[in-house]
Motif scaffolding. Structure first.
Motif, PDB file in Angstrom:
ATOM      1  N   ALA A  73       0.820  -1.207   0.000  1.00 47.13           N
ATOM      2  CA  ALA A  73       0.000   0.000   0.000  1.00 47.13           C
ATOM      3  C   ALA A  73       0.856   1.260   0.000  1.00 47.13           C
ATOM      4  O   ALA A  73       0.450   2.307  -0.520  1.00 47.13           O
ATOM      5  CB  ALA A  73      -0.932  -0.004   1.208  1.00 47.13           C
ATOM      6  N   ARG A  74       2.047   1.200   0.618  1.00 44.90           N
ATOM      7  CA  ARG A  74       2.969   2.325   0.615  1.00 44.90           C
ATOM      8  C   ARG A  74       4.336   1.841   0.174  1.00 44.90           C
ATOM      9  O   ARG A  74       4.735   0.710   0.447  1.00 44.90           O
ATOM     10  CB  ARG A  74       3.073   2.972   2.006  1.00 44.90           C
ATOM     11  CG  ARG A  74       1.795   3.699   2.416  1.00 44.90           C
ATOM     12  CD  ARG A  74       1.990   4.426   3.726  1.00 44.90           C
ATOM     13  NE  ARG A  74       3.021   5.469   3.649  1.00 44.90           N
ATOM     14  CZ  ARG A  74       2.805   6.690   3.154  1.00 44.90           C
ATOM     15  NH1 ARG A  74       1.604   7.011   2.688  1.00 44.90           N
ATOM     16  NH2 ARG A  74       3.769   7.572   3.153  1.00 44.90           N
TER      17      ARG A  74
ATOM     18  N   THR B 138       1.598  16.259   2.262  1.00 47.88           N
ATOM     19  CA  THR B 138       2.640  15.984   3.250  1.00 47.88           C
ATOM     20  C   THR B 138       3.983  16.446   2.695  1.00 47.88           C
ATOM     21  O   THR B 138       4.466  15.902   1.690  1.00 47.88           O
ATOM     22  CB  THR B 138       2.705  14.478   3.563  1.00 47.88           C
ATOM     23  OG1 THR B 138       1.443  14.056   4.086  1.00 47.88           O
ATOM     24  CG2 THR B 138       3.808  14.189   4.579  1.00 47.88           C
ATOM     25  N   TRP B 139       4.559  17.444   3.347  1.00 49.30           N
ATOM     26  CA  TRP B 139       5.853  17.956   2.905  1.00 49.30           C
ATOM     27  C   TRP B 139       6.971  17.192   3.617  1.00 49.30           C
ATOM     28  O   TRP B 139       6.993  17.100   4.833  1.00 49.30           O
ATOM     29  CB  TRP B 139       5.988  19.443   3.213  1.00 49.30           C
ATOM     30  CG  TRP B 139       5.075  20.308   2.393  1.00 49.30           C
ATOM     31  CD1 TRP B 139       3.923  20.902   2.796  1.00 49.30           C
ATOM     32  CD2 TRP B 139       5.234  20.650   1.013  1.00 49.30           C
ATOM     33  NE1 TRP B 139       3.345  21.587   1.763  1.00 49.30           N
ATOM     34  CE2 TRP B 139       4.128  21.451   0.646  1.00 49.30           C
ATOM     35  CE3 TRP B 139       6.191  20.343   0.049  1.00 49.30           C
ATOM     36  CZ2 TRP B 139       3.971  21.970  -0.634  1.00 49.30           C
ATOM     37  CZ3 TRP B 139       6.035  20.853  -1.243  1.00 49.30           C
ATOM     38  CH2 TRP B 139       4.938  21.656  -1.569  1.00 49.30           C
ATOM     39  N   VAL B 140       7.886  16.676   2.844  1.00 47.03           N
ATOM     40  CA  VAL B 140       9.076  16.031   3.393  1.00 47.03           C
ATOM     41  C   VAL B 140      10.160  17.075   3.614  1.00 47.03           C
ATOM     42  O   VAL B 140      10.916  17.019   4.587  1.00 47.03           O
ATOM     43  CB  VAL B 140       9.577  14.917   2.454  1.00 47.03           C
ATOM     44  CG1 VAL B 140      10.873  14.292   2.974  1.00 47.03           C
ATOM     45  CG2 VAL B 140       8.503  13.854   2.272  1.00 47.03           C
ATOM     46  N   ALA B 141      10.226  18.045   2.723  1.00 44.25           N
ATOM     47  CA  ALA B 141      11.149  19.174   2.845  1.00 44.25           C
ATOM     48  C   ALA B 141      10.426  20.411   2.367  1.00 44.25           C
ATOM     49  O   ALA B 141       9.928  20.446   1.230  1.00 44.25           O
ATOM     50  CB  ALA B 141      12.416  18.941   2.039  1.00 44.25           C
ATOM     51  N   GLU B 142      10.298  21.419   3.228  1.00 39.64           N
ATOM     52  CA  GLU B 142       9.599  22.645   2.879  1.00 39.64           C
ATOM     53  C   GLU B 142      10.347  23.395   1.769  1.00 39.64           C
ATOM     54  O   GLU B 142      11.553  23.210   1.564  1.00 39.64           O
ATOM     55  CB  GLU B 142       9.470  23.555   4.105  1.00 39.64           C
ATOM     56  CG  GLU B 142       8.627  22.976   5.224  1.00 39.64           C
ATOM     57  CD  GLU B 142       7.137  23.040   4.933  1.00 39.64           C
ATOM     58  OE1 GLU B 142       6.748  23.761   3.988  1.00 39.64           O
ATOM     59  OE2 GLU B 142       6.365  22.374   5.643  1.00 39.64           O
ATOM     60  N   LEU B 143       9.623  24.238   1.073  1.00 39.54           N
ATOM     61  CA  LEU B 143      10.208  25.015  -0.010  1.00 39.54           C
ATOM     62  C   LEU B 143      11.323  25.905   0.513  1.00 39.54           C
ATOM     63  O   LEU B 143      11.163  26.621   1.502  1.00 39.54           O
ATOM     64  CB  LEU B 143       9.126  25.877  -0.679  1.00 39.54           C
ATOM     65  CG  LEU B 143       9.561  26.694  -1.890  1.00 39.54           C
ATOM     66  CD1 LEU B 143       9.959  25.780  -3.036  1.00 39.54           C
ATOM     67  CD2 LEU B 143       8.447  27.643  -2.317  1.00 39.54           C
ATOM     68  N   GLU B 144      12.464  25.861  -0.158  1.00 41.12           N
ATOM     69  CA  GLU B 144      13.598  26.698   0.223  1.00 41.12           C
ATOM     70  C   GLU B 144      14.403  27.066  -1.009  1.00 41.12           C
ATOM     71  O   GLU B 144      14.414  26.345  -2.001  1.00 41.12           O
ATOM     72  CB  GLU B 144      14.505  25.977   1.223  1.00 41.12           C
ATOM     73  CG  GLU B 144      15.194  24.738   0.662  1.00 41.12           C
ATOM     74  CD  GLU B 144      16.232  24.163   1.598  1.00 41.12           C
ATOM     75  OE1 GLU B 144      16.547  24.814   2.604  1.00 41.12           O
ATOM     76  OE2 GLU B 144      16.732  23.052   1.309  1.00 41.12           O
ATOM     77  N   TYR B 145      15.078  28.209  -0.898  1.00 42.85           N
ATOM     78  CA  TYR B 145      15.965  28.646  -1.976  1.00 42.85           C
ATOM     79  C   TYR B 145      17.391  28.264  -1.616  1.00 42.85           C
ATOM     80  O   TYR B 145      17.879  28.592  -0.536  1.00 42.85           O
ATOM     81  CB  TYR B 145      15.876  30.158  -2.183  1.00 42.85           C
ATOM     82  CG  TYR B 145      16.778  30.654  -3.293  1.00 42.85           C
ATOM     83  CD1 TYR B 145      16.436  30.444  -4.633  1.00 42.85           C
ATOM     84  CD2 TYR B 145      17.969  31.316  -3.014  1.00 42.85           C
ATOM     85  CE1 TYR B 145      17.258  30.871  -5.657  1.00 42.85           C
ATOM     86  CE2 TYR B 145      18.799  31.756  -4.038  1.00 42.85           C
ATOM     87  CZ  TYR B 145      18.446  31.533  -5.351  1.00 42.85           C
ATOM     88  OH  TYR B 145      19.265  31.958  -6.366  1.00 42.85           O
ATOM     89  N   ARG B 146      18.059  27.543  -2.491  1.00 43.89           N
ATOM     90  CA  ARG B 146      19.427  27.111  -2.246  1.00 43.89           C
ATOM     91  C   ARG B 146      20.370  27.955  -3.093  1.00 43.89           C
ATOM     92  O   ARG B 146      20.413  27.834  -4.327  1.00 43.89           O
ATOM     93  CB  ARG B 146      19.587  25.625  -2.582  1.00 43.89           C
ATOM     94  CG  ARG B 146      18.675  24.725  -1.740  1.00 43.89           C
ATOM     95  CD  ARG B 146      18.848  23.264  -2.110  1.00 43.89           C
ATOM     96  NE  ARG B 146      17.853  22.427  -1.447  1.00 43.89           N
ATOM     97  CZ  ARG B 146      17.680  21.135  -1.694  1.00 43.89           C
ATOM     98  NH1 ARG B 146      18.459  20.523  -2.595  1.00 43.89           N
ATOM     99  NH2 ARG B 146      16.747  20.448  -1.058  1.00 43.89           N
ATOM    100  N   GLU B 147      21.114  28.822  -2.406  1.00 44.33           N
ATOM    101  CA  GLU B 147      21.987  29.756  -3.109  1.00 44.33           C
ATOM    102  C   GLU B 147      23.062  29.048  -3.912  1.00 44.33           C
ATOM    103  O   GLU B 147      23.443  29.505  -5.004  1.00 44.33           O
ATOM    104  CB  GLU B 147      22.634  30.715  -2.104  1.00 44.33           C
ATOM    105  CG  GLU B 147      21.644  31.663  -1.434  1.00 44.33           C
ATOM    106  CD  GLU B 147      22.332  32.681  -0.560  1.00 44.33           C
ATOM    107  OE1 GLU B 147      23.583  32.678  -0.522  1.00 44.33           O
ATOM    108  OE2 GLU B 147      21.629  33.488   0.073  1.00 44.33           O
ATOM    109  N   GLU B 148      23.566  27.927  -3.387  1.00 43.07           N
ATOM    110  CA  GLU B 148      24.644  27.241  -4.099  1.00 43.07           C
ATOM    111  C   GLU B 148      24.176  26.650  -5.422  1.00 43.07           C
ATOM    112  O   GLU B 148      24.970  26.397  -6.328  1.00 43.07           O
ATOM    113  CB  GLU B 148      25.237  26.124  -3.222  1.00 43.07           C
ATOM    114  CG  GLU B 148      24.349  24.911  -3.000  1.00 43.07           C
ATOM    115  CD  GLU B 148      23.295  25.101  -1.919  1.00 43.07           C
ATOM    116  OE1 GLU B 148      22.613  24.122  -1.579  1.00 43.07           O
ATOM    117  OE2 GLU B 148      23.176  26.238  -1.409  1.00 43.07           O
TER     118      GLU B 148
ATOM    119  N   GLY C 283       3.240   7.370  -0.686  1.00 44.51           N
ATOM    120  CA  GLY C 283       4.562   7.576  -0.123  1.00 44.51           C
ATOM    121  C   GLY C 283       5.642   7.859  -1.147  1.00 44.51           C
ATOM    122  O   GLY C 283       6.810   8.050  -0.783  1.00 44.51           O
ATOM    123  N   ASN C 284       5.303   7.883  -2.450  1.00 40.37           N
ATOM    124  CA  ASN C 284       6.288   8.241  -3.470  1.00 40.37           C
ATOM    125  C   ASN C 284       6.673   9.712  -3.312  1.00 40.37           C
ATOM    126  O   ASN C 284       5.821  10.552  -2.993  1.00 40.37           O
ATOM    127  CB  ASN C 284       5.718   8.021  -4.873  1.00 40.37           C
ATOM    128  CG  ASN C 284       5.299   6.588  -5.108  1.00 40.37           C
ATOM    129  OD1 ASN C 284       6.104   5.672  -4.968  1.00 40.37           O
ATOM    130  ND2 ASN C 284       4.033   6.392  -5.453  1.00 40.37           N
TER     131      ASN C 284
END
Length: 265
Positions: free
Chosen positions: A53-54, A83-93, A106-107
């Motif tokens: 199922a998952r 369901t957020w696993v990682a919230e939105l963020e700006y990565r400067e690098e 769960g994908n």
């Protein structure tokens, strides 16, 4: 040999539920063959009785969705309580926005918005940042003038700009971190499209000041495109700039069509 990836299959113990979630989350509709079209790649959600199922290892395969406006997409998904696993963020690098979410099985899916900084960093990484290529060159506008002295008076008296440099047959002006030149020409501009534009923080204040100097702004009235007191709000904008843009247009003494815009966050 060429082996293009034509589609991706997501197996699910409850395909109907998962397909409905994708359709709602990304405003899609499965085509006649059951594929959800993400750009040029189709995703087929197929029911199988040999999967759990998952997903057991959600990070093993991640669908990367390249979007124009990650913040807008994230806001839409928030409304669906994903369901957020990682919230939105700006990565400067990386010069890009990233966020990771999980579907009902769960994908994992990753939202990616590439910005102009990404392109700059990529050029530098690949060694394309040297001055021999146009990608690293400064851009400058050239505007024709049949009467250079008349043009000088317009830009200095009406627009309040100062001549930074001059040479026989040409005047150069500096604005912010850019510049433009007006050159003597026997030809006349048709003025049928925007030839140069400024980006400002307060369009209303700029229009009011220029009107006080005697500048006349264009009034446009065509289907779906109409100015109100010389200003129009245009839907859509480059993702790094905002969601829309307010704009006004004027003509210089030589008939060149100039725009002034303000981004709407």
């Amino acid at each position: 040999m060429d082996f293009p990836i034509g589609s991706i299959l997501l197996a699910s113990a409850d395909a109907d539920r998962l397909r409905t979630w994708y359709e709602r989350a990304f405003d899609l509709k499965a085509d006649g063959d059951g594929f959800l079209r993400f750009g040029g790649v189709g995703v087929l959600i197929d029911g199988r009785d040999d999967v759990a199922a998952r997903t057991a290892e959600p990070a093993r395969v991640i669908l990367n969705l390249h979007v124009k406006d990650a913040r807008a997409v994230a806001e839409r998904l928030d409304e669906l309580e994903v369901t957020w696993v990682a919230e939105l963020e700006y990565r400067e690098e990386a010069g890009a926005w990233f966020a990771t979410l999980a579907d009902p099985d769960g994908n994992l899916l990753q939202l990616i918005e590439l910005t102009p900084d990404y392109l700059r960093l990529r050029r530098e990484r690949l060694g394309h940042g040297h001055s021999g290529l146009l990608g690293a060159a400064a851009v400058a506008t050239r505007l024709p003038a049949q009467d250079l002295e008349r043009a000088r008076r317009f830009y200095t008296e009406k627009l309040g700009l100062e001549v930074a440099e001059e040479r026989p047959g040409g005047l150069r002006f500096e604005c912010g971190d850019g510049s433009f030149a007006v050159f003597q020409s026997t030809g006349a501009s048709a003025g049928e499209f925007t030839q140069m534009a400024w980006s400002v923080g307060d369009l209303d204040a700029v229009v009011a000041e220029l009107r006080g100097r005697g500048v006349e702004f264009e009034e446009i009235d065509v289907p779906g495109f109409q100015t109100v007191d010389g200003i129009i709000e245009v839907e859509g904008n480059y993702p790094s700039k905002g969601r829309a843009e307010r704009a006004a247009w004027l003509r210089d003494s030589e008939g060149n069509l100039l725009g002034i815009g303000q981004s709407v966050p």
